[in-house]
Design a protein around this motif. Structure first.
Motif, mmCIF file in Angstrom:
data_model
loop_
_atom_site.group_PDB
_atom_site.id
_atom_site.type_symbol
_atom_site.label_atom_id
_atom_site.label_comp_id
_atom_site.label_asym_id
_atom_site.label_seq_id
_atom_site.Cartn_x
_atom_site.Cartn_y
_atom_site.Cartn_z
ATOM 1 N N SER A 196 0.841 -1.191 0.000
ATOM 2 C CA SER A 196 0.000 0.000 0.000
ATOM 3 C C SER A 196 0.882 1.249 0.000
ATOM 4 O O SER A 196 0.436 2.324 -0.388
ATOM 5 C CB SER A 196 -0.946 -0.016 1.189
ATOM 6 O OG SER A 196 -0.213 -0.002 2.390
ATOM 7 N N ASP A 197 2.151 1.096 0.415
ATOM 8 C CA ASP A 197 3.098 2.202 0.340
ATOM 9 C C ASP A 197 3.309 2.599 -1.124
ATOM 10 O O ASP A 197 3.396 3.788 -1.440
ATOM 11 C CB ASP A 197 4.429 1.791 0.986
ATOM 12 C CG ASP A 197 5.470 2.894 0.888
ATOM 13 O OD1 ASP A 197 5.171 4.023 1.314
ATOM 14 O OD2 ASP A 197 6.567 2.630 0.358
ATOM 15 N N THR A 198 3.368 1.633 -2.011
ATOM 16 C CA THR A 198 3.511 1.926 -3.438
ATOM 17 C C THR A 198 2.289 2.667 -3.945
ATOM 18 O O THR A 198 2.410 3.654 -4.674
ATOM 19 C CB THR A 198 3.715 0.618 -4.245
ATOM 20 O OG1 THR A 198 4.879 -0.045 -3.751
ATOM 21 C CG2 THR A 198 3.873 0.899 -5.723
ATOM 22 N N ALA A 199 1.113 2.226 -3.555
ATOM 23 C CA ALA A 199 -0.119 2.910 -3.973
ATOM 24 C C ALA A 199 -0.125 4.344 -3.474
ATOM 25 O O ALA A 199 -0.476 5.273 -4.214
ATOM 26 C CB ALA A 199 -1.344 2.154 -3.465
ATOM 27 N N GLY A 234 8.917 6.305 -8.264
ATOM 28 C CA GLY A 234 9.957 5.292 -8.135
ATOM 29 C C GLY A 234 9.361 3.899 -8.108
ATOM 30 O O GLY A 234 9.800 3.022 -7.377
ATOM 31 N N ALA A 235 8.322 3.712 -8.940
ATOM 32 C CA ALA A 235 7.592 2.441 -8.956
ATOM 33 C C ALA A 235 7.816 1.712 -10.278
ATOM 34 O O ALA A 235 8.081 2.328 -11.311
ATOM 35 C CB ALA A 235 6.099 2.706 -8.767
ATOM 36 N N GLY A 236 7.673 0.412 -10.227
ATOM 37 C CA GLY A 236 7.834 -0.413 -11.411
ATOM 38 C C GLY A 236 6.677 -0.260 -12.387
ATOM 39 O O GLY A 236 5.595 0.201 -12.021
ATOM 40 N N GLN A 237 6.918 -0.685 -13.616
ATOM 41 C CA GLN A 237 5.963 -0.466 -14.699
ATOM 42 C C GLN A 237 4.579 -1.049 -14.443
ATOM 43 O O GLN A 237 3.583 -0.431 -14.767
ATOM 44 C CB GLN A 237 6.530 -1.029 -16.004
ATOM 45 C CG GLN A 237 5.749 -0.581 -17.204
ATOM 46 C CD GLN A 237 6.604 -0.592 -18.466
ATOM 47 O OE1 GLN A 237 7.756 -0.969 -18.439
ATOM 48 N NE2 GLN A 237 6.010 -0.188 -19.564
ATOM 49 N N GLY A 238 4.483 -2.202 -13.843
ATOM 50 C CA GLY A 238 3.177 -2.814 -13.622
ATOM 51 C C GLY A 238 2.460 -2.366 -12.360
ATOM 52 O O GLY A 238 1.299 -2.720 -12.144
#
Length: 194
Positions: free
Chosen positions: A3-6, A35-39
């Motif tokens: 959820s940190d990525t979200a 700083g997140a990945g493509q998917g």
């Protein structure tokens, strides 16, 4: 995916919407900023519009909370209103909500437009309530129309952002606020029942 990525994706979209608008913000730019990945965006959101809706809703909630805290404080209503109008703002960046009205693609999407429309309507209503309180307490004359005046205050703020950005200086915004406060002072009664 956490959820940190979200949360990073939402915050990155919020920043980019303020800087570039919806049309000027690509999913790639959001991913790079976060700083997140493509998917990762599609893991948490159905696409750019879904992420933008979360970002606009978060910005709207923050604006409402900040305004409400200032307008709901202690002291005379006119003092609270003045403090709200004069509060520190990033004037040259424009309003993070009002500025979105200039993005045709965002405004054409009812789901994206809704939090913008609702927030500006809420602000007019909240300001009208504080103005009505000032009339009821005797701070402002009964001839003042709280709803029309609240609309004028919101229009002054939004127009002040436009003038400041056009000139590259916060001075036109500050002049607009000083001007509207001067107009409001014409309704001051010099007394308070509070």
């Amino acid at each position: 995916m956490s959820s940190d990525t979200a949360a990073r994706l939402v915050e990155s979209m919020r920043e980019l919407l303020w800087e570039r608008g919806y049309t000027g913000t690509s999913p790639k730019a959001v991913l790079q900023r976060a700083g997140a990945g493509q998917g990762s965006m599609y893991h948490h959101f159905s696409g750019k519009a879904d992420l933008a809706q979360s970002a606009v809703a978060a910005t709207a909630a923050e604006l409402r909370a900040t305004a409400d805290a200032q307008l709901s404080g202690h002291g005379p209503a006119v003092d609270r209103l003045t403090a709200y109008l004069r509060r520190e703002r990033e004037v040259l960046r424009g309003c993070p909500i009002g500025g979105l009205t200039q993005d045709a693609e965002l405004m054409a999407d009812p789901a994206l437009r809704a939090p913008v429309t609702e927030t500006l309507a809420w602000l007019r209503s909240r300001l009208a309530a504080v103005l009505a309180e000032a009339v009821a307490s005797g701070e402002l004359a009964p001839s003042l129309d709280p709803e029309a005046t609240a609309a004028a205050l919101v229009a002054t703020l939004q127009g002040g952002y436009v003038l400041a950005r056009a000139e590259g200086s916060p001075e036109p915004f500050e002049q607009a606020v000083a001007g509207v406060l001067g107009l409001l002072s014409a309704f001051a009664t010099g007394s308070s029942a509070g």
